[in-house]
Design an enzyme around this catalytic site. Structure first.
Site, PDB file in Angstrom:
ATOM      1  CG  ASP A   1      -1.616  -1.251   1.565  1.00  0.00           C
ATOM      2  OD1 ASP A   1      -1.854  -1.617   0.536  1.00  0.00           O
ATOM      3  OD2 ASP A   1      -2.162  -2.125   2.593  1.00  0.00           O
TER       4      ASP A   1
ATOM      5  CE  LYS B   1       2.888  -2.797  -4.516  1.00  0.00           C
ATOM      6  NZ  LYS B   1       2.896  -1.937  -2.989  1.00  0.00           N
TER       7      LYS B   1
ATOM      8  N   GLY C   1      -4.016  -4.800  -4.136  1.00  0.00           N
ATOM      9  CA  GLY C   1      -4.917  -3.854  -4.471  1.00  0.00           C
ATOM     10  C   GLY C   1      -4.126  -1.847  -4.520  1.00  0.00           C
ATOM     11  CG  HIS C   2      -2.290  -0.451  -7.683  1.00  0.00           C
ATOM     12  ND1 HIS C   2      -0.714  -1.293  -7.178  1.00  0.00           N
ATOM     13  CD2 HIS C   2      -2.365  -0.989  -8.536  1.00  0.00           C
ATOM     14  CE1 HIS C   2      -0.548  -1.767  -8.166  1.00  0.00           C
ATOM     15  NE2 HIS C   2      -1.968  -1.458  -9.184  1.00  0.00           N
TER      16      HIS C   2
ATOM     17  CD  GLN D   1       0.748 -10.048  -1.871  1.00  0.00           C
ATOM     18  OE1 GLN D   1       2.589  -9.792  -1.893  1.00  0.00           O
ATOM     19  NE2 GLN D   1       0.692 -10.175  -1.543  1.00  0.00           N
TER      20      GLN D   1
END
Ligand code: IMP
Length: 435
Positions: A13, A16, A40-41, A223
């Site tokens: 988180d 990225k 997740g981004h 990650q």
């Protein structure tokens, strides 16, 4: 370039997605090479705000090839949902290819993820319960099912028939839970196969061909390095193989190490973690709440993109950052969320740990030692100014410049990009990341 890796330097988180979004401009191919739907981004661009779990953040450039490679485990339902969400919002996804070698997240993986966590009780890892780690465990145990199997109806039926018996034994006899229904799984996954068919290909050949032509390839990590199975805060890590560090990128896409010419590490200006596990700089007080909730108004507060869980927040950990910089061979750092630190009287950076009366400068190997590490801080005067309009390093308050320079000296890596807000243009490019 030719191949650049973008990697998270902390516990995930780090932002990225926005760095990939920026770097994608200069790339011909953007490849996501590890993890699964646990990642997740969030990306904010001209089309709005997007949360992505599997599709590379480069998808917003319709002239770039976007790949999900064999290093990723794919939940077909989640991927199809992401594809439709993008299509519905007019994002061109024709250039997406998913690897025929990628493993699938199956319904039993999600269930076993839940049941295992329940069984661990107080020692729960705090997984995302997306079935990601169980899918990687099966991959290594050689009982995984791959996209290529899904595309072959007969082969897929055979595999399900054999594997489901074992999985149902585990679910019913060991966990005392309800068995899964073979017919329903077949029905569901055969529909997924139809939806995914046009995207399936050999991503390894695409990357290798681009590499031999000297094209620019961007390898998008998921990650963070501190969640890596070998080098992270074991056992509070994810089970992804290849590793969640830069070296894993070669394995995850199918390139040799000599093809990687640059590693960009992404760090937040403070520390966050979701799930359990040691976090020496965690703030369990109102200061931690303040870090978490600074972005409530613009929707960037510290709550997980995948699970919505509140992220644990704390001061920047320079011991872990130095470790991570070395582990990944970082050439450049992109420092994100500097804007979140506006409004603090004082800001701290952890520069060493005290363990049993000893001062140490690198993280210990064991859970017990890391968990009992006391952070030694250096204090910095904060700044009150809003930095979200800064576009040059010199636009930043002097105290922010001192803070950033300290991170560069602790990691021994130059800070080449600083983000000061979620929007594409809210960034300071100290030095161009690409020539
Ligand atoms: P799993 O990957 O779902 O098995 O979860 C293992 C650990 O990694 C848990 O602490 C999760 O919260 C953490 N984790 C997995 N993916 C991410 C991510 O993308 N960002 C932050 N933490 C993650």
């Amino acid at each position: 370039m030719p191949a650049t890796v973008i990697i998270g330097g902390q516990w995930g988180d780090e932002g990225k997605g926005r760095v990939v979004d920026y770097a994608a401009k200069n790339s011909n191919i953007i490849a996501r090479y590890s993890a699964g739907t646990n990642a997740g981004h969030t990306i904010v661009n001209d089309l709005g705000k997007f949360s992505l779990h599997l599709i590379p953040a480069g998808i917003f450039y319709s002239d770039k090839k976007c790949l999900i490679t064999h290093g990723v485990v794919i939940d077909p339902l989640k991927l199809l949902e992401e594809i439709s969400m993008l299509e519905n919002r007019n994002v061109d996804i024709r250039n997406l290819t998913i690897s025929n070698r990628a493993h699938l997240i199956m319904p039993w993986h999600r269930i076993i993820d839940e049941l295992e966590e329940k069984r661990r009780g107080v020692n729960a890892i705090g997984t995302t319960k997306t079935g990601t780690s169980p899918a990687f465990i099966d991959k290594v145990a050689r009982s995984g099912i791959r996209i290529a199997d899904l595309m072959d109806k007969e082969k897929f039926r055979e595999k399900i028939n054999t594997i489901l018996k074992d999985k149902n034994d585990l679910i019913t006899k060991y966990f005392d839970s309800e068995p899964l229904n073979e017919k329903l799984i077949l029905q569901e996954y055969e529909e997924h196969a139809i939806g995914l068919l046009k995207f399936v290909g050999d991503t390894m050949s695409i990357v290798q061909e681009a590499d031999s032509k000297g094209e620019n390839i961007l390898l998008e990590g998921a990650q963070g390095s501190l969640l890596d199975i070998d080098t992270g805060s074991y056992p509070y890590v994810t089970s992804a193989v290849p590793a969640s560090i830069a070296a894993g990128a070669c394995i995850g896409v199918g390139l040799g190490p000599k093809s990687i010419s640059k590693v960009i590490g992404v760090f937040k200006s403070y520390q966050t973690r979701v799930g359990e596990g040691p976090m020496p700089t965690e703030l369990k007080d109102s200061m931690g709440d303040k870090l978490r909730n600074q972005g409530l108004e613009d929707g960037t507060a510290e709550y997980g993109t995948t699970t919505g869980r509140p992220r644990r927040c704390g001061w920047f950990d320079g011991v872990l950052a130095n470790y991570s910089a070395k582990l990944n061979g970082m050439d450049s750092i992109a420092l994100t969320r500097l804007d979140t630190l506006s409004g603090f009287e004082e800001i701290k950076i952890c520069t060493a740990y005290e363990i049993d009366g000893q001062i140490v400068n690198s993280p210990p190997a064991t859970f017990d030692e890391l968990n009992s590490s006391k952070a030694i801080y250096e204090d910095f005067a904060g700044w009150q100014e809003d930095v979200s309009e800064a576009r040059q390093f010199n636009d930043l308050p002097k105290n922010a410049q001192i803070f950033i320079n300290k991170i560069a000296s602790l990691t021994d890596v130059p800070i080449d990009m600083i983000s000061v807000g979620p929007k594409r243009e809210q960034a300071i490019i100290v030095k161009k990341l690409f020539d």
